[in-house]
Design a protein around this motif. Structure first.
Motif, PDB file in Angstrom:
ATOM      1  N   SER A  53       0.788  -1.097  -0.203  1.00 11.21           N
ATOM      2  CA  SER A  53      -0.014  -0.198  -0.008  1.00 11.21           C
ATOM      3  C   SER A  53       1.004   1.328  -0.076  1.00 11.21           C
ATOM      4  O   SER A  53       0.604   2.220  -0.654  1.00 11.21           O
ATOM      5  CB  SER A  53      -1.072   0.299   1.146  1.00 11.21           C
ATOM      6  OG  SER A  53      -0.143   0.423   2.384  1.00 11.21           O
ATOM      7  N   SER A  54       1.443   1.629   0.271  1.00 11.76           N
ATOM      8  CA  SER A  54       2.418   2.632   0.853  1.00 11.76           C
ATOM      9  C   SER A  54       2.835   2.458  -0.725  1.00 11.76           C
ATOM     10  O   SER A  54       3.507   3.606  -1.436  1.00 11.76           O
ATOM     11  CB  SER A  54       4.472   1.859   1.462  1.00 11.76           C
ATOM     12  OG  SER A  54       3.740   1.883   2.315  1.00 11.76           O
ATOM     13  N   ILE A  55       3.484   1.379  -1.385  1.00 11.09           N
ATOM     14  CA  ILE A  55       4.463   1.998  -3.725  1.00 11.09           C
ATOM     15  C   ILE A  55       3.076   2.477  -3.566  1.00 11.09           C
ATOM     16  O   ILE A  55       3.261   3.105  -5.035  1.00 11.09           O
ATOM     17  CB  ILE A  55       4.041   0.651  -3.603  1.00 11.09           C
ATOM     18  CG1 ILE A  55       5.993  -0.237  -2.140  1.00 11.09           C
ATOM     19  CG2 ILE A  55       5.428   0.924  -4.791  1.00 11.09           C
ATOM     20  CD1 ILE A  55       5.971  -1.435  -3.531  1.00 11.09           C
ATOM     21  N   PHE A  94       0.234   3.843  -2.813  1.00 10.56           N
ATOM     22  CA  PHE A  94       0.117   5.670  -2.620  1.00 10.56           C
ATOM     23  C   PHE A  94       0.742   6.959  -3.860  1.00 10.56           C
ATOM     24  O   PHE A  94       0.947   6.724  -4.456  1.00 10.56           O
ATOM     25  CB  PHE A  94       1.003   6.271  -0.866  1.00 10.56           C
ATOM     26  CG  PHE A  94       0.788   7.549  -1.310  1.00 10.56           C
ATOM     27  CD1 PHE A  94      -0.553   7.970  -1.261  1.00 10.56           C
ATOM     28  CD2 PHE A  94       1.886   8.213  -1.168  1.00 10.56           C
ATOM     29  CE1 PHE A  94      -0.867   9.406  -0.891  1.00 10.56           C
ATOM     30  CE2 PHE A  94       2.041   9.621  -0.743  1.00 10.56           C
ATOM     31  CZ  PHE A  94      -0.093  10.283  -0.850  1.00 10.56           C
ATOM     32  N   ILE A  95       2.446   6.147  -3.897  1.00  4.25           N
ATOM     33  CA  ILE A  95       3.562   6.509  -4.661  1.00  4.25           C
ATOM     34  C   ILE A  95       2.695   6.545  -6.277  1.00  4.25           C
ATOM     35  O   ILE A  95       3.131   7.558  -7.083  1.00  4.25           O
ATOM     36  CB  ILE A  95       4.675   5.744  -4.814  1.00  4.25           C
ATOM     37  CG1 ILE A  95       5.214   6.140  -2.871  1.00  4.25           C
ATOM     38  CG2 ILE A  95       6.030   6.371  -5.548  1.00  4.25           C
ATOM     39  CD1 ILE A  95       7.130   5.455  -3.007  1.00  4.25           C
ATOM     40  N   PHE A  96       2.204   5.605  -6.118  1.00  9.28           N
ATOM     41  CA  PHE A  96       1.936   5.429  -8.055  1.00  9.28           C
ATOM     42  C   PHE A  96       0.307   6.274  -8.194  1.00  9.28           C
ATOM     43  O   PHE A  96       0.340   6.808  -9.141  1.00  9.28           O
ATOM     44  CB  PHE A  96       1.456   3.899  -8.771  1.00  9.28           C
ATOM     45  CG  PHE A  96       2.373   2.895  -7.625  1.00  9.28           C
ATOM     46  CD1 PHE A  96       3.449   3.482  -8.905  1.00  9.28           C
ATOM     47  CD2 PHE A  96       1.652   1.132  -8.409  1.00  9.28           C
ATOM     48  CE1 PHE A  96       4.706   1.646  -8.508  1.00  9.28           C
ATOM     49  CE2 PHE A  96       2.903   1.139  -8.145  1.00  9.28           C
ATOM     50  CZ  PHE A  96       4.675   0.595  -8.183  1.00  9.28           C
ATOM     51  N   ILE A  97      -0.297   6.802  -7.463  1.00  8.97           N
ATOM     52  CA  ILE A  97      -1.690   7.518  -7.144  1.00  8.97           C
ATOM     53  C   ILE A  97      -0.570   8.636  -7.293  1.00  8.97           C
ATOM     54  O   ILE A  97      -0.845   9.860  -8.195  1.00  8.97           O
ATOM     55  CB  ILE A  97      -2.321   7.542  -5.934  1.00  8.97           C
ATOM     56  CG1 ILE A  97      -2.777   5.984  -5.653  1.00  8.97           C
ATOM     57  CG2 ILE A  97      -3.006   8.693  -5.848  1.00  8.97           C
ATOM     58  CD1 ILE A  97      -4.225   5.953  -6.655  1.00  8.97           C
ATOM     59  N   LEU A  98       0.187   8.798  -6.235  1.00  6.06           N
ATOM     60  CA  LEU A  98       0.668  10.846  -6.752  1.00  6.06           C
ATOM     61  C   LEU A  98       1.529  10.574  -7.768  1.00  6.06           C
ATOM     62  O   LEU A  98       1.059  11.745  -8.739  1.00  6.06           O
ATOM     63  CB  LEU A  98       1.868  10.863  -5.820  1.00  6.06           C
ATOM     64  CG  LEU A  98       2.700  11.981  -6.097  1.00  6.06           C
ATOM     65  CD1 LEU A  98       1.466  12.741  -5.282  1.00  6.06           C
ATOM     66  CD2 LEU A  98       3.424  12.049  -4.366  1.00  6.06           C
ATOM     67  N   TYR A  99       1.758   9.693  -8.682  1.00  6.62           N
ATOM     68  CA  TYR A  99       2.430   9.585  -9.916  1.00  6.62           C
ATOM     69  C   TYR A  99       1.308   9.950 -11.412  1.00  6.62           C
ATOM     70  O   TYR A  99       1.951  10.339 -11.902  1.00  6.62           O
ATOM     71  CB  TYR A  99       3.436   8.351 -10.113  1.00  6.62           C
ATOM     72  CG  TYR A  99       4.246   8.150 -11.325  1.00  6.62           C
ATOM     73  CD1 TYR A  99       4.607   9.317 -11.957  1.00  6.62           C
ATOM     74  CD2 TYR A  99       4.343   6.948 -12.437  1.00  6.62           C
ATOM     75  CE1 TYR A  99       5.684   9.358 -13.183  1.00  6.62           C
ATOM     76  CE2 TYR A  99       4.592   7.148 -13.778  1.00  6.62           C
ATOM     77  CZ  TYR A  99       4.953   8.142 -14.142  1.00  6.62           C
ATOM     78  OH  TYR A  99       6.053   8.317 -15.217  1.00  6.62           O
ATOM     79  N   LEU A 133      -1.517  -0.967 -13.077  1.00  9.04           N
ATOM     80  CA  LEU A 133      -1.749  -2.693 -12.963  1.00  9.04           C
ATOM     81  C   LEU A 133      -1.294  -3.034 -11.901  1.00  9.04           C
ATOM     82  O   LEU A 133      -1.809  -4.243 -11.388  1.00  9.04           O
ATOM     83  CB  LEU A 133      -0.985  -2.998 -14.021  1.00  9.04           C
ATOM     84  CG  LEU A 133      -2.418  -2.276 -15.187  1.00  9.04           C
ATOM     85  CD1 LEU A 133      -2.010  -2.965 -17.274  1.00  9.04           C
ATOM     86  CD2 LEU A 133      -3.516  -3.213 -15.503  1.00  9.04           C
ATOM     87  N   LEU A 134       0.224  -3.114 -11.103  1.00  5.38           N
ATOM     88  CA  LEU A 134       1.298  -3.979 -10.416  1.00  5.38           C
ATOM     89  C   LEU A 134       0.604  -3.571  -9.548  1.00  5.38           C
ATOM     90  O   LEU A 134       0.059  -4.379  -8.458  1.00  5.38           O
ATOM     91  CB  LEU A 134       2.344  -3.170 -10.091  1.00  5.38           C
ATOM     92  CG  LEU A 134       3.093  -3.783 -11.646  1.00  5.38           C
ATOM     93  CD1 LEU A 134       4.776  -3.211 -11.775  1.00  5.38           C
ATOM     94  CD2 LEU A 134       3.882  -5.584 -11.598  1.00  5.38           C
TER      95      LEU A 134
END
Length: 457
Positions: free
Chosen positions: A192-194, A196-201, A337-338
């Protein structure tokens, strides 16, 4: 990518079950307050955990919601839903302090006896099934485009890896099912931490790519190979609408409710907080909702200003015609997707737990029940993802029913039934208004969506 709190709750529960003395299950004092301690999650990490619980697949549908309500209309509704979400969290935290209960199902049982516990359990189960369906739908729609982008070919629909339904079945059987069958999958919570970075990106890419797509949209154009056609577009289509009332408007509030739901996570996060207090946790919820609101609004605004009335119900689909082979779009698609792929089994964990508790109570672990429950839930989710034609349908139905109940209706009813506050107090009046708003919006949105289905040939 977390789904509105459901994943966080049982991640903490799973960790606690492996270590009974862990800080995640700190007991409550007799007066209902959380027992002070010097170890636990910091203020910043709690905000981060809450934002992970809030932000999920709903962000992909908010630009479509803006197209259906207009910029000012969308902003007004988003502020309203965010405020009501923060207020309902305030009510849950206050009940936690008064009763010493630190689970949503426990508050339901306290307010409405066993039927309340069952009602909350069923609602969470349906909510999680809807969330998993939305994630698998994203896999179905985005995976073929991602593979074609990586291979540098056009999606003609003639090759097996261009068939989203086939890919979805394969991914579910060979990846999602084995991970979901694990008796404890707490380690997946760290993804989930990763995510969140995807959402920001994703938000950054939406902002940047607003300047890469022409407006008015071309009637004919070229992809990497071949040609495509889009709907006729004129300069008037490039004018942002401030207020819009249309059939699309019915999907706005359900999508927002789906996007802000984190209520099943708030009490476990409260319990693991270092030196917990209601005021401190309220500040955490306000900051988490505020930052989530900011990312939601920015991505929705720039997504809408890119495609205007032609925005897709699942935002990433809109970039297929213009940016095939674009590195940023390709990378954000793969990242999401990941994130989706690893989140689905994590959401499945509390859904299965709720189902087993509802059907079999607190009996000891059984592999037969475990496997059968897993197969039933995944089969239902897979069928929904395959046969539902549009992700807005998932957001609309789930958002107007279970999300509305968990976000608005249940917190208000539980507070009115449990709290010792005067019925004339601000919180009691607010709880009543919360229930009324939730019922009205849920009924209006669901009715409009159903009527639209009936009238659409």
């Amino acid at each position: 990518m977390s789904v509105n709190g459901s994943t966080q709750t049982d991640f903490y529960t799973d960790r606690a079950s492996r270590n009974p003395e862990s800080s995640e299950t700190t007991p409550l004092l007799g007066n209902g307050s959380v027992q002070p301690r010097t170890t636990g999650a910091s203020f910043a990490s709690s905000v981060f955990n809450l934002m992970n619980a809030i932000m999920g697949s709903g962000i992909l549908g908010l630009a479509y919601a803006m197209a259906g309500t207009g910029i000012v209309g969308f902003c007004t509704l988003l502020v309203l839903v965010a405020f009501l979400a923060a207020f309902s969290l305030h009510l849950l935290l206050k009940l936690c302090d008064e009763t010493g209960i630190n689970s949503y199902e426990g508050l339901g049982e306290k307010a409405l006896q066993k039927p309340g516990k069952v009602l909350v359990g069923v609602t969470i189960l349906i909510q999680n099934i809807g969330a998993m369906s939305s994630y698998l739908f994203i896999l179905k729609s985005e995976l073929p485009a991602a593979i074609c982008s990586l291979l540098g070919v056009e999606n003609t629909g003639t090759v097996w890896y261009e068939n989203g339904k086939l890919l979805l079945v394969m991914i579910t059987v060979f990846v999602v099912l084995p991970l979901s069958l694990l008796p404890k999958i707490g380690f997946l919570g760290y993804t989930s931490s990763i995510s969140f970075i995807f959402i920001l990106y994703f938000t950054v890419v939406v902002v940047v790519k607003k300047w890469s797509i022409p407006c008015p949209l071309p009637q004919n154009g070229t992809r990497l190979r071949g040609t495509f056609e889009v709907s006729n577009s004129s300069a008037s289509d490039c004018t942002p609408k401030l207020f819009v009332v249309s059939v699309k408007s019915a999907y706005a509030i359900p999508t927002m409710a789906f996007s802000f739901l984190c209520h099943t996570a708030i009490l476990p996060i409260y319990c693991e907080l270092q030196r917990p207090s209601k005021s401190k946790m309220q500040n955490i919820s306000n900051i988490g909702i505020g930052l989530s609101f900011l990312l939601y609004f920015i991505s929705a605004l720039f997504g809408y200003l890119t495609f205007y009335g032609h925005v897709k119900s699942e935002l990433l689909l809109g970039y297929d015609y213009y940016l095939l082979g674009d590195i940023m779009v390709m990378s954000v698609r793969v990242a999401i997707l990941l994130s989706v792929l690893l989140t689905v089994p994590l959401i499945h964990f509390p859904a299965r737990k709720a189902m087993i508790l509802l059907l079999f109570g607190g009996r000891s672990f059984s592999w037969r029940i475990h496997i059968i429950s897993t197969l039933i839930i995944l089969s239902v989710v897979l069928m929904l993802a395959i046969f539902v034609p549009d992700i807005r349908t998932v957001f609309g139905i789930v958002g107007s029913t279970t999300s509305t109940c968990l976000l608005f209706i249940f917190p208000g009813i539980f507070y009115l039934k449990i709290s010792r506050s005067s019925l004339k107090s601000v919180d009691s009046v607010g709880a009543l208004l919360l229930v009324i708003f939730g019922v009205m919006m849920g009924v209006i949105s669901l009715s409009t969506i159903i009527i639209t289905w009936i009238m659409t040939p």
